[in-house]
Write a protein that holds these residues in place. Structure first.
Motif, PDB file in Angstrom:
ATOM      1  N   ARG A 113      20.149  33.155  25.739  1.00  0.00           N
ATOM      2  CA  ARG A 113      20.441  31.733  25.464  1.00  0.00           C
ATOM      3  C   ARG A 113      19.880  31.309  24.114  1.00  0.00           C
ATOM      4  NH1 ARG A 113      18.935  30.715  30.925  1.00  0.00           N
ATOM      5  NH2 ARG A 113      17.004  29.794  30.188  1.00  0.00           N
ATOM      6  N   TYR A 114      18.672  31.781  23.794  1.00  0.00           N
ATOM      7  CA  TYR A 114      18.069  31.439  22.501  1.00  0.00           C
ATOM      8  C   TYR A 114      18.958  31.908  21.346  1.00  0.00           C
ATOM      9  CZ  TYR A 114      15.266  32.041  18.329  1.00  0.00           C
ATOM     10  OH  TYR A 114      14.848  32.036  17.029  1.00  0.00           O
TER      11      TYR A 114
ATOM     12  N   ARG B 211      16.932  34.282  29.118  1.00  0.00           N
ATOM     13  CA  ARG B 211      16.422  33.231  28.225  1.00  0.00           C
ATOM     14  C   ARG B 211      16.559  33.651  26.764  1.00  0.00           C
ATOM     15  NH1 ARG B 211      10.615  31.848  30.125  1.00  0.00           N
ATOM     16  NH2 ARG B 211      10.671  30.657  28.205  1.00  0.00           N
ATOM     17  N   LEU B 212      16.319  34.915  26.494  1.00  0.00           N
ATOM     18  CA  LEU B 212      16.475  35.431  25.142  1.00  0.00           C
ATOM     19  C   LEU B 212      17.933  35.326  24.696  1.00  0.00           C
ATOM     20  CD1 LEU B 212      14.858  36.879  22.854  1.00  0.00           C
ATOM     21  CD2 LEU B 212      15.697  39.011  23.834  1.00  0.00           C
TER      22      LEU B 212
ATOM     23  N   HIS C 182      10.610  37.411  15.009  1.00  0.00           N
ATOM     24  CA  HIS C 182      10.878  38.156  16.241  1.00  0.00           C
ATOM     25  C   HIS C 182      10.416  39.602  16.117  1.00  0.00           C
ATOM     26  CE1 HIS C 182      13.180  35.519  18.874  1.00  0.00           C
ATOM     27  NE2 HIS C 182      13.777  35.035  17.806  1.00  0.00           N
TER      28      HIS C 182
ATOM     29  N   GLU D   4      13.525  33.733  10.891  1.00  0.00           N
ATOM     30  CA  GLU D   4      13.434  33.784  12.349  1.00  0.00           C
ATOM     31  C   GLU D   4      13.432  35.217  12.864  1.00  0.00           C
ATOM     32  OE1 GLU D   4      13.105  31.023  14.672  1.00  0.00           O
ATOM     33  OE2 GLU D   4      12.396  30.309  12.731  1.00  0.00           O
TER      34      GLU D   4
ATOM     35  N   VAL E 248      16.407  25.354  16.239  1.00  0.00           N
ATOM     36  CA  VAL E 248      16.254  25.907  17.581  1.00  0.00           C
ATOM     37  C   VAL E 248      14.794  26.334  17.714  1.00  0.00           C
ATOM     38  CG1 VAL E 248      16.978  27.747  19.148  1.00  0.00           C
ATOM     39  CG2 VAL E 248      18.635  26.735  17.569  1.00  0.00           C
TER      40      VAL E 248
ATOM     41  N   LYS F 140      22.112  29.830  21.022  1.00  0.00           N
ATOM     42  CA  LYS F 140      21.837  28.537  20.376  1.00  0.00           C
ATOM     43  C   LYS F 140      21.608  28.718  18.880  1.00  0.00           C
ATOM     44  CE  LYS F 140      19.564  26.062  24.126  1.00  0.00           C
ATOM     45  NZ  LYS F 140      18.265  25.516  24.571  1.00  0.00           N
ATOM     46  N   LEU F 141      20.864  29.749  18.516  1.00  0.00           N
ATOM     47  CA  LEU F 141      20.590  30.016  17.110  1.00  0.00           C
ATOM     48  C   LEU F 141      21.895  30.252  16.354  1.00  0.00           C
ATOM     49  CD1 LEU F 141      18.142  30.358  15.192  1.00  0.00           C
ATOM     50  CD2 LEU F 141      18.298  32.796  15.620  1.00  0.00           C
TER      51      LEU F 141
ATOM     52  N   PHE G 115      11.589  28.283  18.526  1.00  0.00           N
ATOM     53  CA  PHE G 115      11.280  29.695  18.717  1.00  0.00           C
ATOM     54  C   PHE G 115      10.737  29.886  20.129  1.00  0.00           C
ATOM     55  CE2 PHE G 115       8.825  33.588  18.307  1.00  0.00           C
ATOM     56  CZ  PHE G 115       9.690  34.380  17.573  1.00  0.00           C
ATOM     57  N   PRO G 116      11.179  30.927  20.833  1.00  0.00           N
ATOM     58  CA  PRO G 116      10.784  31.107  22.241  1.00  0.00           C
ATOM     59  C   PRO G 116       9.391  31.710  22.423  1.00  0.00           C
ATOM     60  CG  PRO G 116      12.272  32.848  21.592  1.00  0.00           C
ATOM     61  CD  PRO G 116      12.165  31.919  20.413  1.00  0.00           C
TER      62      PRO G 116
END
Length: 184
Positions: A142-143, A139-140, A172, A168, A56, A146-147, A58-59
């Motif tokens: 959703r991230y 968005r966070l 963050h 990860e 995934v 997914k992770l 990273f945002p």
């Protein structure tokens, strides 16, 4: 009659603003110390941090976006990120071989930070009528979803999965520290 109500409103606003300032003072004086503590615990939980990349992305753009946001939005974003990290570790790490005391201490510190930041978020919302939902927080969310789905549920090796999650989350938490440092 109206004068008394006006003075009451002014008094309430001033008291509320002092609470917001107190909250920001907590963040300024305690966040860094607790952050150093939980990053150390994260390092001590297992072996070396892996060089493997997560499936995934990273945002990074999300953090760049929040970097330009208002203080209130940064606090809310930081609070949401800490909440998501806590839930990721708390809900999925029952069978890991990490030092359980370090994991428990790590989660307690994150929960402490979440509670204190959450009181700031509530005060910001009350005093300044900040909107409750913002796009970066979605968005966070959703991230992290997914992770959780692509790493924790699909990867075969428990060892590589937990090492990858630690990497990860460390990333963050370090970026969140930079956001905090920029506030003051």
């Amino acid at each position: 009659m109206y004068t008394m109500q006006s003075w009451t409103c002014i008094c309430l606003i001033i008291c509320s603003m002092q609470s917001v300032c107190h909250c920001c003072d907590w963040s300024r004086h305690h966040y860094g110390h607790l952050s150093a503590e939980y990053l150390s615990l994260l390092d001590q939980m297992g072996g070396d941090i892996t060089k493997q990349n997560a499936p995934v992305f990273f945002p990074t753009s999300l953090y760049r976006h929040i970097d330009d946001a208002e203080v209130e939005d940064k606090v809310r974003f930081r609070n949401e990120a800490i909440y998501k990290i806590t839930k990721l570790f708390d809900g999925n790490m029952k069978s890991v071989t990490w030092n359980k005391k370090n994991l428990d201490d790590f989660l307690k510190i994150l929960e402490n930070q979440f509670e204190n930041l959450n009181s700031c978020v509530i005060l910001f919302h009350f005093v300044r009528h900040v909107s409750p939902a913002m796009k970066p927080e979605r968005r966070l969310k959703r991230y992290f979803k997914k992770l959780n789905r692509k790493v924790l549920r699909k990867m075969v090796s428990l060892i590589s999965t937990t090492v990858l999650i630690r990497k990860e989350m460390k990333r963050h938490l370090q970026i969140l520290d930079i956001l905090v440092a920029q506030l003051y």
